[in-house]
Design an enzyme around this catalytic site. Structure first.
Site, PDB file in Angstrom:
ATOM      1  N   ASP A  34      -0.042  -2.294  -4.410  1.00  0.00           N
ATOM      2  CA  ASP A  34       1.364  -2.644  -4.185  1.00  0.00           C
ATOM      3  C   ASP A  34       2.072  -2.976  -5.498  1.00  0.00           C
ATOM      4  OD1 ASP A  34       3.616  -3.038  -2.665  1.00  0.00           O
ATOM      5  OD2 ASP A  34       3.080  -5.049  -1.984  1.00  0.00           O
ATOM      6  N   HIS A  51       5.474   5.040  -8.756  1.00  0.00           N
ATOM      7  CA  HIS A  51       4.455   5.720  -7.950  1.00  0.00           C
ATOM      8  C   HIS A  51       3.639   6.676  -8.824  1.00  0.00           C
ATOM      9  CE1 HIS A  51       6.115   3.890  -4.479  1.00  0.00           C
ATOM     10  NE2 HIS A  51       7.219   4.602  -4.442  1.00  0.00           N
ATOM     11  N   LEU A 145     -19.885   7.692  -4.935  1.00  0.00           N
ATOM     12  CA  LEU A 145     -18.803   6.838  -4.442  1.00  0.00           C
ATOM     13  C   LEU A 145     -18.010   7.534  -3.336  1.00  0.00           C
ATOM     14  CD1 LEU A 145     -16.883   4.259  -5.035  1.00  0.00           C
ATOM     15  CD2 LEU A 145     -15.495   5.909  -6.272  1.00  0.00           C
TER      16      LEU A 145
HETATM   17  C1  IPE Z   1       1.629  -1.963   1.910  1.00  0.00           C
HETATM   18  O1  IPE Z   1       2.650  -2.138   0.985  1.00  0.00           O
HETATM   19  C2  IPE Z   1       1.349  -0.514   2.100  1.00  0.00           C
HETATM   20  C3  IPE Z   1       0.743   0.162   0.952  1.00  0.00           C
HETATM   21  C4  IPE Z   1       0.373  -0.380  -0.164  1.00  0.00           C
HETATM   22  C5  IPE Z   1       0.540   1.577   1.135  1.00  0.00           C
HETATM   23  P1  IPE Z   1       4.178  -2.307   1.431  1.00  0.00           P
HETATM   24  O2  IPE Z   1       4.961  -2.435   0.192  1.00  0.00           O
HETATM   25  O3  IPE Z   1       4.549  -1.223   2.359  1.00  0.00           O
HETATM   26  O4  IPE Z   1       4.115  -3.665   2.261  1.00  0.00           O
HETATM   27  P2  IPE Z   1       5.250  -4.701   2.649  1.00  0.00           P
HETATM   28  O5  IPE Z   1       6.398  -3.919   3.224  1.00  0.00           O
HETATM   29  O6  IPE Z   1       5.646  -5.394   1.394  1.00  0.00           O
HETATM   30  O7  IPE Z   1       4.588  -5.619   3.606  1.00  0.00           O
HETATM   31  C1  IPE Z   2       3.125   0.454  -3.300  1.00  0.00           C
HETATM   32  O1  IPE Z   2       4.233   0.128  -4.055  1.00  0.00           O
HETATM   33  C2  IPE Z   2       3.106   1.897  -2.873  1.00  0.00           C
HETATM   34  C3  IPE Z   2       3.427   2.108  -1.462  1.00  0.00           C
HETATM   35  C4  IPE Z   2       3.637   1.202  -0.574  1.00  0.00           C
HETATM   36  C5  IPE Z   2       3.540   3.485  -1.021  1.00  0.00           C
HETATM   37  P1  IPE Z   2       5.649  -0.158  -3.401  1.00  0.00           P
HETATM   38  O2  IPE Z   2       6.390   1.128  -3.300  1.00  0.00           O
HETATM   39  O3  IPE Z   2       5.517  -0.896  -2.140  1.00  0.00           O
HETATM   40  O4  IPE Z   2       6.312  -1.053  -4.517  1.00  0.00           O
HETATM   41  P2  IPE Z   2       7.147  -2.381  -4.287  1.00  0.00           P
HETATM   42  O5  IPE Z   2       6.323  -3.261  -3.408  1.00  0.00           O
HETATM   43  O6  IPE Z   2       8.417  -1.972  -3.638  1.00  0.00           O
HETATM   44  O7  IPE Z   2       7.329  -2.948  -5.648  1.00  0.00           O
HETATM   45 MG    MG Z   3       5.413  -2.830  -1.651  1.00  0.00          MG
END
Ligand code: IPE
Ligand code: IPE
Ligand code: MG
Length: 254
Positions: A34, A51, A145
């Site tokens: 995240d 990303h 792995l």
């Molecule tokens: C959780 O992250 C999903 C992934 C890392 C794929 P999100 O960014 O979607 O989660 P919330 O919305 O902060 O809970």
């Molecule tokens: C995690 O990073 C990737 C996915 C959930 C796909 P985010 O896109 O949630 O990044 P933040 O949390 O908005 O910073």
């Molecule tokens: Mg996120």
């Protein structure tokens, strides 16, 4: 001084793979990757740049996990709730598996890594599924792995599907209600065949599970860091595992 204090506490200021005990490496590590968007924002870049950069971390941590002898690495890449994001971002995220595998698949094959996917294939665009299916089939016989991508994954959906399957087996007379046990449930989940995660890591400072492996994480050790996924390095990974190694897992016992 600080370094000595850390050492006294059994901590190391910059953990290395060598500082870890080779006897107590978690078998299954699951990661909620995240913070890509916030990492990009902090740099004045579009979310997509985050990303893109996060893909490099996937490679870095896959190599680190493999070297340490972790057997299963599950990476939360896209949740069933992430479809709520703007279409342009979803489209970009759906291109990442192909982009990643175009570059990395040969190396994964030669490093004996087995690619798996945990999630619903429904609604995934063909280019995403095809890239994953190719990786899964090309690495199916690998014994190293297991790199398990949680893509279009949601734990509640997964559990509901398992419960529907149990109900059907009961209705068809294949299963008695009294025989519904943990094993019957586990083997109907998308993680079937994988042991429960020993360690869950979440980056970016959020302290929640976001619908990730709610059944499987019942007794996992949880480790959170404020570091955003694109800047998560081997050092942070070793730090998480070092912490894990210092914990006592009691499972309700003494
Ligand atoms: C959780 O992250 C999903 C992934 C890392 C794929 P999100 O960014 O979607 O989660 P919330 O919305 O902060 O809970
Ligand atoms: C995690 O990073 C990737 C996915 C959930 C796909 P985010 O896109 O949630 O990044 P933040 O949390 O908005 O910073
Ligand atoms: Mg996120």
């Amino acid at each position: 001084m600080i370094k000595r204090l850390w050492a006294k506490l059994g901590l190391s200021s910059s953990p290395t793979a060598e500082s870890l005990s080779s006897e107590n490496i978690p078998v299954h590590v699951a990661i909620i990757m995240d913070g890509n968007g916030r990492w990009a924002k902090k740099r004045g870049l579009p979310r997509m740049a985050g990303h893109h950069s996060g893909m490099k971390t996937v490679k870095r941590i896959t190599i680190a996990a493999d070297r340490l002898g972790v057997k299963y690495l599950t990476l939360y890449a896209f949740s069933t709730e992430n479809w709520k994001r703007p279409k342009a971002e979803v489209d970009f995220l759906m291109k990442l598996p192909q982009q990643f595998l175009d570059i990395e698949l040969d190396e994964l094959v030669s490093n004996n890594v087995q690619v798996r996917m945990m999630g619903s294939r429904d609604n995934l665009p063909p280019h995403t599924i095809n890239a994953l299916e190719e990786a899964i089939s090309k690495t199916a016989n690998n014994t190293g792995l297991v790199l398990n991508f949680a893509l279009n994954y949601g734990s509640r959906m997964e559990m509901l599907d398992a419960i529907r399957d149990l109900a059907k087996d009961v209705k068809d007379g294949k299963l008695a209600p009294g025989d519904i046990d943990e094993e019957a449930m586990s083997e109907r989940l998308l993680s079937s065949g994988l042991p429960d995660p020993d360690l869950l890591i979440r980056t970016s400072g959020e302290l929640r599970l976001s619908n990730f492996m709610l059944w499987q994480l019942a007794y996992s050790e949880l480790w959170f860091t404020d570091v955003y996924w694109p800047e998560f390095t081997e050092k942070h990974f070793y730090e998480a595992i070092g912490q894990y190694q210092r914990r006592a897992r009691r499972y309700g016992g003494l």
